[in-house]
Design a protein around this motif. Sequence first.
Motif, PDB file in Angstrom:
ATOM      1  N   TYR A  13       2.526  -4.998   5.797  1.00 17.59           N
ATOM      2  CA  TYR A  13       2.155  -4.399   4.510  1.00 17.59           C
ATOM      3  C   TYR A  13       2.606  -2.942   4.476  1.00 17.59           C
ATOM      4  O   TYR A  13       1.991  -2.077   5.094  1.00 17.59           O
ATOM      5  CB  TYR A  13       0.636  -4.512   4.359  1.00 17.59           C
ATOM      6  CG  TYR A  13       0.038  -4.041   3.064  1.00 17.59           C
ATOM      7  CD1 TYR A  13       0.619  -4.327   1.835  1.00 17.59           C
ATOM      8  CD2 TYR A  13      -1.162  -3.331   3.071  1.00 17.59           C
ATOM      9  CE1 TYR A  13       0.036  -3.915   0.651  1.00 17.59           C
ATOM     10  CE2 TYR A  13      -1.761  -2.919   1.896  1.00 17.59           C
ATOM     11  CZ  TYR A  13      -1.162  -3.208   0.690  1.00 17.59           C
ATOM     12  OH  TYR A  13      -1.751  -2.797  -0.484  1.00 17.59           O
ATOM     13  N   GLY A  17      -0.290  -8.071  -1.572  1.00 13.98           N
ATOM     14  CA  GLY A  17      -0.485  -7.132  -2.673  1.00 13.98           C
ATOM     15  C   GLY A  17       0.206  -7.549  -3.951  1.00 13.98           C
ATOM     16  O   GLY A  17       0.100  -6.863  -4.970  1.00 13.98           O
ATOM     17  N   TYR A  18       0.921  -8.682  -3.929  1.00 12.31           N
ATOM     18  CA  TYR A  18       1.546  -9.186  -5.156  1.00 12.31           C
ATOM     19  C   TYR A  18       0.493  -9.643  -6.164  1.00 12.31           C
ATOM     20  O   TYR A  18       0.695  -9.531  -7.375  1.00 12.31           O
ATOM     21  CB  TYR A  18       2.451 -10.384  -4.845  1.00 12.31           C
ATOM     22  CG  TYR A  18       3.777 -10.068  -4.193  1.00 12.31           C
ATOM     23  CD1 TYR A  18       4.124  -8.775  -3.818  1.00 12.31           C
ATOM     24  CD2 TYR A  18       4.688 -11.088  -3.945  1.00 12.31           C
ATOM     25  CE1 TYR A  18       5.342  -8.513  -3.210  1.00 12.31           C
ATOM     26  CE2 TYR A  18       5.911 -10.828  -3.349  1.00 12.31           C
ATOM     27  CZ  TYR A  18       6.234  -9.548  -2.979  1.00 12.31           C
ATOM     28  OH  TYR A  18       7.447  -9.295  -2.390  1.00 12.31           O
ATOM     29  N   CYS A  20       2.752  -1.181   1.710  1.00  9.53           N
ATOM     30  CA  CYS A  20       2.122  -0.490   0.586  1.00  9.53           C
ATOM     31  C   CYS A  20       0.671  -0.122   0.863  1.00  9.53           C
ATOM     32  O   CYS A  20      -0.105   0.114  -0.075  1.00  9.53           O
ATOM     33  CB  CYS A  20       2.219  -1.344  -0.682  1.00  9.53           C
ATOM     34  SG  CYS A  20       3.859  -1.300  -1.433  1.00  9.53           S
ATOM     35  N   ARG A  76      -2.344   0.674  -8.396  1.00  9.40           N
ATOM     36  CA  ARG A  76      -1.159  -0.184  -8.389  1.00  9.40           C
ATOM     37  C   ARG A  76       0.111   0.659  -8.340  1.00  9.40           C
ATOM     38  O   ARG A  76       0.221   1.679  -9.023  1.00  9.40           O
ATOM     39  CB  ARG A  76      -1.110  -1.065  -9.638  1.00  9.40           C
ATOM     40  CG  ARG A  76      -2.259  -2.039  -9.785  1.00  9.40           C
ATOM     41  CD  ARG A  76      -2.050  -2.925 -11.006  1.00  9.40           C
ATOM     42  NE  ARG A  76      -1.833  -2.122 -12.205  1.00  9.40           N
ATOM     43  CZ  ARG A  76      -1.271  -2.581 -13.322  1.00  9.40           C
ATOM     44  NH1 ARG A  76      -0.848  -3.833 -13.383  1.00  9.40           N
ATOM     45  NH2 ARG A  76      -1.124  -1.790 -14.368  1.00  9.40           N
ATOM     46  N   GLN A  92       2.687  -3.833  -7.061  1.00 10.09           N
ATOM     47  CA  GLN A  92       2.060  -3.918  -5.747  1.00 10.09           C
ATOM     48  C   GLN A  92       0.661  -3.316  -5.827  1.00 10.09           C
ATOM     49  O   GLN A  92       0.493  -2.166  -6.234  1.00 10.09           O
ATOM     50  CB  GLN A  92       2.883  -3.144  -4.712  1.00 10.09           C
ATOM     51  CG  GLN A  92       4.143  -3.843  -4.260  1.00 10.09           C
ATOM     52  CD  GLN A  92       3.877  -4.797  -3.104  1.00 10.09           C
ATOM     53  OE1 GLN A  92       2.738  -5.002  -2.701  1.00 10.09           O
ATOM     54  NE2 GLN A  92       4.929  -5.369  -2.559  1.00 10.09           N
ATOM     55  N   SER A 127      -5.803 -11.811  -4.324  1.00  3.80           N
ATOM     56  CA  SER A 127      -5.542 -11.439  -2.931  1.00  3.80           C
ATOM     57  C   SER A 127      -6.674 -11.895  -2.021  1.00  3.80           C
ATOM     58  O   SER A 127      -6.436 -12.379  -0.903  1.00  3.80           O
ATOM     59  CB  SER A 127      -5.360  -9.921  -2.820  1.00  3.80           C
ATOM     60  OG  SER A 127      -4.174  -9.502  -3.467  1.00  3.80           O
ATOM     61  N   TYR A 160       5.935 -11.958 -10.051  1.00  3.91           N
ATOM     62  CA  TYR A 160       6.852 -12.419  -9.005  1.00  3.91           C
ATOM     63  C   TYR A 160       7.398 -13.823  -9.262  1.00  3.91           C
ATOM     64  O   TYR A 160       8.331 -14.255  -8.588  1.00  3.91           O
ATOM     65  CB  TYR A 160       6.185 -12.358  -7.626  1.00  3.91           C
ATOM     66  CG  TYR A 160       4.958 -13.226  -7.465  1.00  3.91           C
ATOM     67  CD1 TYR A 160       5.061 -14.581  -7.193  1.00  3.91           C
ATOM     68  CD2 TYR A 160       3.684 -12.675  -7.580  1.00  3.91           C
ATOM     69  CE1 TYR A 160       3.937 -15.376  -7.047  1.00  3.91           C
ATOM     70  CE2 TYR A 160       2.557 -13.459  -7.430  1.00  3.91           C
ATOM     71  CZ  TYR A 160       2.690 -14.808  -7.168  1.00  3.91           C
ATOM     72  OH  TYR A 160       1.573 -15.592  -7.031  1.00  3.91           O
ATOM     73  N   ASN A 206       6.257  -7.328   3.269  1.00  8.22           N
ATOM     74  CA  ASN A 206       5.540  -6.524   2.277  1.00  8.22           C
ATOM     75  C   ASN A 206       5.139  -7.338   1.054  1.00  8.22           C
ATOM     76  O   ASN A 206       5.101  -6.830  -0.063  1.00  8.22           O
ATOM     77  CB  ASN A 206       6.379  -5.311   1.842  1.00  8.22           C
ATOM     78  CG  ASN A 206       5.544  -4.251   1.145  1.00  8.22           C
ATOM     79  OD1 ASN A 206       4.389  -4.031   1.493  1.00  8.22           O
ATOM     80  ND2 ASN A 206       6.118  -3.602   0.149  1.00  8.22           N
ATOM     81  N   SER A 207       4.839  -8.614   1.246  1.00 12.83           N
ATOM     82  CA  SER A 207       4.481  -9.465   0.111  1.00 12.83           C
ATOM     83  C   SER A 207       2.980  -9.519  -0.148  1.00 12.83           C
ATOM     84  O   SER A 207       2.561 -10.028  -1.193  1.00 12.83           O
ATOM     85  CB  SER A 207       5.031 -10.878   0.308  1.00 12.83           C
ATOM     86  OG  SER A 207       4.712 -11.379   1.580  1.00 12.83           O
TER      87      SER A 207
END
Length: 235
Positions: free
Chosen positions: A135, A110-111, A137, A171, A191, A117, A4, A107-108
Amino acid sequence: MTWYTSFFTDLANTFWRGAVQPSQTVAEIDFVVGFADGTRVLDAPCGSGRHSIELARRGYTVTGVDISTEAIEHARAQAPALDWRLGDISSLASQGVRADLALCMGNSFGYLDHSGSCRFLVDLAAAAPVLVIDYSCAAESLLPSLPGSIELSAGGVDMVAVNSYDVASGRLLIDFTFSDGVRTQRSTAVQHVYTAGELTRMLRAAGFASVELFGDTDGGAFKVGSHRLLAVARR
């Protein structure tokens, strides 16, 4: 280098800014402010600042942190009085922010890899007594109907996303192509996918005493097939 750090260029950011309707931002902030016990908010990562700016409009004091120089410059141009900071969520503690409410929206979550994390959640717990995570994902949301590919246009940018899921590592790999007719960007986003139960255990291990799980901004319960997971954690 984490994916990212170079993904969120002007092409990608322009697409995402165009893809989200203002009414969605308003609904999301209507939801999160219901859990705020004070006026100081940490928005990390803040992206181009849509949540931070709406919060400031309502009288909150906001600090927005993001690694994308383009996104921070855009946010600062829209709201120069806010506290915008260029920084990485993997080292959030270095920002030294203390707030009443922390947000991890868009939805950030899980990067980062698993250890990253977990460390991010510890940093968020140290920064604020209440955390809201958005989230999409979560395994219960993603896996029952994972599309092979998605094509959308927004903000004058065409986007194609091709999804694949690595069952061994848990992932989601997304091969993105962004194009405005002149420039093209090809990048892969990663993710890390968790079940709601796994995320709940991670939040508790990070120092949060209670976790509530919602499936929408109206406060409906999270369940298999919910479009998104909104987790509200309190120390």
